[in-house]
Design a protein around this motif. Structure first.
Motif, short mmCIF file in Angstrom:
data_model
loop_
_atom_site.label_atom_id
_atom_site.label_comp_id
_atom_site.label_asym_id
_atom_site.label_seq_id
_atom_site.Cartn_x
_atom_site.Cartn_y
_atom_site.Cartn_z
N PRO A 149 -18.31 -29.06 7.24
CA PRO A 149 -18.28 -27.59 7.30
C PRO A 149 -16.87 -27.11 7.64
CG PRO A 149 -19.17 -28.46 9.33
CD PRO A 149 -18.98 -29.64 8.43
N GLY A 150 -16.67 -25.81 7.50
CA GLY A 150 -15.39 -25.22 7.90
C GLY A 150 -14.41 -25.02 6.78
N ILE A 151 -14.73 -25.47 5.57
CA ILE A 151 -13.82 -25.29 4.44
C ILE A 151 -14.05 -23.92 3.81
CG2 ILE A 151 -13.45 -26.01 2.05
CD1 ILE A 151 -13.46 -28.84 2.93
N VAL A 152 -12.98 -23.19 3.56
CA VAL A 152 -13.04 -21.89 2.92
C VAL A 152 -12.19 -21.96 1.65
CG1 VAL A 152 -12.59 -19.42 3.14
CG2 VAL A 152 -13.33 -20.75 5.14
N LEU A 153 -12.85 -21.98 0.50
CA LEU A 153 -12.18 -22.13 -0.80
C LEU A 153 -11.94 -20.76 -1.41
CD1 LEU A 153 -11.18 -23.99 -3.11
CD2 LEU A 153 -13.53 -23.93 -4.01
N GLN A 154 -10.68 -20.52 -1.81
CA GLN A 154 -10.32 -19.22 -2.38
C GLN A 154 -10.13 -19.27 -3.89
OE1 GLN A 154 -7.03 -17.21 -0.51
NE2 GLN A 154 -7.65 -17.78 1.56
N LYS A 155 -9.53 -20.35 -4.38
CA LYS A 155 -9.13 -20.36 -5.78
C LYS A 155 -8.99 -21.78 -6.29
CE LYS A 155 -5.60 -18.03 -8.64
NZ LYS A 155 -4.50 -17.06 -8.57
N ILE A 156 -9.20 -21.97 -7.61
CA ILE A 156 -9.05 -23.26 -8.26
C ILE A 156 -8.10 -23.10 -9.45
CG2 ILE A 156 -10.22 -25.11 -9.52
CD1 ILE A 156 -12.78 -24.31 -8.03
N VAL A 157 -7.10 -23.97 -9.54
CA VAL A 157 -6.19 -23.95 -10.68
C VAL A 157 -6.12 -25.36 -11.27
CG1 VAL A 157 -3.84 -23.55 -11.49
CG2 VAL A 157 -4.83 -22.06 -9.73
N ILE A 158 -6.58 -25.49 -12.51
CA ILE A 158 -6.48 -26.76 -13.24
C ILE A 158 -5.17 -26.74 -14.00
CG2 ILE A 158 -7.55 -28.24 -14.98
CD1 ILE A 158 -10.22 -26.88 -14.35
N ASP A 159 -4.30 -27.67 -13.70
CA ASP A 159 -2.95 -27.70 -14.27
C ASP A 159 -2.86 -28.82 -15.31
OD1 ASP A 159 -0.29 -27.61 -14.89
OD2 ASP A 159 0.44 -28.11 -12.88
N ALA A 160 -2.82 -28.42 -16.59
CA ALA A 160 -2.65 -29.37 -17.68
C ALA A 160 -1.20 -29.43 -18.14
CB ALA A 160 -3.57 -29.01 -18.85
N GLY A 161 -0.30 -29.00 -17.27
CA GLY A 161 1.13 -29.05 -17.57
C GLY A 161 1.77 -27.70 -17.76
N GLY A 162 0.99 -26.62 -17.63
CA GLY A 162 1.55 -25.31 -17.91
C GLY A 162 1.73 -24.40 -16.73
N VAL A 163 1.36 -24.84 -15.52
CA VAL A 163 1.45 -23.97 -14.35
C VAL A 163 2.91 -23.83 -13.90
CG1 VAL A 163 0.80 -23.67 -11.93
CG2 VAL A 163 -0.88 -24.49 -13.58
N LYS A 164 3.35 -22.59 -13.72
CA LYS A 164 4.70 -22.30 -13.23
C LYS A 164 4.65 -21.99 -11.73
CE LYS A 164 6.02 -22.49 -17.52
NZ LYS A 164 6.72 -23.68 -18.06
N GLN A 165 5.78 -22.13 -11.07
CA GLN A 165 5.86 -21.85 -9.65
C GLN A 165 5.63 -20.37 -9.38
OE1 GLN A 165 6.22 -24.01 -7.14
NE2 GLN A 165 6.05 -22.34 -5.68
N SER A 166 4.73 -20.06 -8.47
CA SER A 166 4.49 -18.67 -8.09
C SER A 166 3.83 -18.65 -6.72
CB SER A 166 3.59 -17.95 -9.12
OG SER A 166 2.31 -18.52 -9.16
N TYR A 167 3.85 -17.50 -6.09
CA TYR A 167 3.29 -17.37 -4.74
C TYR A 167 1.78 -17.32 -4.75
CZ TYR A 167 2.41 -15.48 -0.08
OH TYR A 167 1.94 -15.27 1.19
N LEU A 168 1.20 -16.54 -5.65
CA LEU A 168 -0.25 -16.36 -5.69
C LEU A 168 -0.94 -17.28 -6.68
CD1 LEU A 168 -0.47 -12.45 -5.57
CD2 LEU A 168 -0.81 -14.07 -3.69
N GLY A 169 -0.19 -18.01 -7.49
CA GLY A 169 -0.81 -18.82 -8.53
C GLY A 169 -1.11 -17.97 -9.74
N PRO A 170 -1.45 -18.58 -10.88
CA PRO A 170 -1.68 -17.82 -12.10
C PRO A 170 -2.92 -16.93 -11.99
CG PRO A 170 -2.31 -20.11 -12.40
CD PRO A 170 -1.64 -20.03 -11.08
#
Length: 242
Positions: free
Chosen positions: A209-230
Motif C-alpha cells: 500500500p501507499g503507492i499513488v500513481l499519477q501518469k504512465i508514459v510508454i517510451d518507444a524512442g520518441g519521448v523528449k525531455q520535459s517537466y510534465l511529460g508528454p
C-alpha cells in the motif's frame, strides 16, 4: 499558395487522410522567398489499424504513449482492497491508489489487485515504461521498500521498489529525495521487450500500500525531455470522432 509576410506568421498544415497513402510515408513542403528555398520533410503514418471499439485504447504516436493513471481500461480488486481515483491529485490530472492505506501487502497472482491499460503499439522490441508516482517515504519500514509490479499481456510481472532511499531520508545527502520533492514527482522506469506491434495490455500490479500513481508514459524512442511529460495520447474514441 503565394503570399507576402512582412514580419512573421504561423501557417497551419493539415493532411487529407482519405487521399494519403496507407502506411508510413514522407512528404515535402517547399518554402521559398527572399532568394532562399527551404524543404521541410513531413512524416505521416496513415495506418489502416487499429479498427476497434474500445474507447480506452491508447494509440502510439511519435514514438510514445502517454496515459493519465485514472483512465485505466479495467481494474481488479480483491480481499477488501480497492482501487480509488483521487480527483486532482496530480500534476496533470487525477491519481490512483489503493484503499485502505492500511491494507496488507499482496502476493502476486492472476487475481491480485491490478490495473489494465489497453494500448496499440506500432513499435516492437525494447521499450521503456515511465511511471509517475507521488513522492512517498517508506512508511512501512519494510526493508524491501514500497513495491509494485509492471507487465505487458501475460508476461511475468517485474517487481520494483519505488522507495530505495533511507527512511527518513538524509536531506543533506539524498539528492534523489530532494529532486522528488522539488519536482513533486517520482519517476520510475522499467524496460520491456515487445515481440509484435498491435494491441497490448499494460498491467500495473499492487504489492504494497501507499503507492499513488499519477501518469504512465510508454517510451518507444520518441519521448523528449520535459517537466510534465508528454500530453495524454489519442485514444480510439477520439479517432472515431474524427
Amino acid at each position: 499558395p503565394n503570399g507576402q509576410i512582412t514580419t512573421e506568421k504561423r501557417i497551419w498544415i493539415s493532411v487529407d487522410w482519405k487521399k494519403a497513402p496507407t502506411g508510413k510515408s514522407t512528404s515535402k513542403i517547399f518554402v521559398e522567398g527572399t532568394g532562399k528555398k527551404v524543404i521541410i520533410n513531413v512524416q505521416i503514418n496513415n495506418s489502416s489499424e487499429p479498427k476497434v471499439e474500445d474507447e480506452h485504447l491508447f494509440v502510439e504516436s511519435n514514438g510514445y504513449i502517454s496515459i493519465e493513471a485514472e483512465h485505466f481500461s479495467n481494474s481488479v480488486n480483491s480481499n477488501n482492497v480497492n482501487w480509488v481515483v483521487i480527483p486532482n491529485l496530480g500534476r496533470t490530472s487525477s491519481a490512483v491508489t489503493i484503499f485502505p492505506v492500511t491494507s496488507p501487502s499482496q502476493k502476486l497472482s492472476k487475481d491480485s489487485p491490478h490495473l489494465g491499460y489497453n494500448v496499440y503499439l506500432f513499435s516492437s522490441g525494447e521499450l521503456k515504461v515511465n511511471l509517475y508516482f507521488s513522492p512517498t517515504m517508506n512508511f512501512t519500514h519494510n526493508r524491501e521498500g514500497i513495491r509494485y509490479a509492471i507487465s505487458f499481456d501475460d508476461d511475468e510481472p517485474q517487481i520494483f521498489n519505488m522507495t530505495s532511499n533511507p527512511n527518513p531520508p538524509d536531506l543533506n545527502r539524498d539528492p534523489v529525495w530532494n529532486k522528488w520533492v522539488a519536482d513533486n514527482i517520482n519517476i520510475q522506469t522499467s524496460i520491456h521487450n515487445i515481440k509484435n506491434s498491435g494491441n497490448h495490455v499494460l498491467k500495473f500490479w499492487m504489492i504494497d500500500p501507499g503507492i499513488v500513481l499519477q501518469k504512465i508514459v510508454i517510451d518507444a524512442g520518441g519521448v523528449k525531455q520535459s517537466y510534465l511529460g508528454p500530453p495524454e495520447s489519442f485514444n480510439a474514441k477520439l479517432i472515431r470522432a474524427n
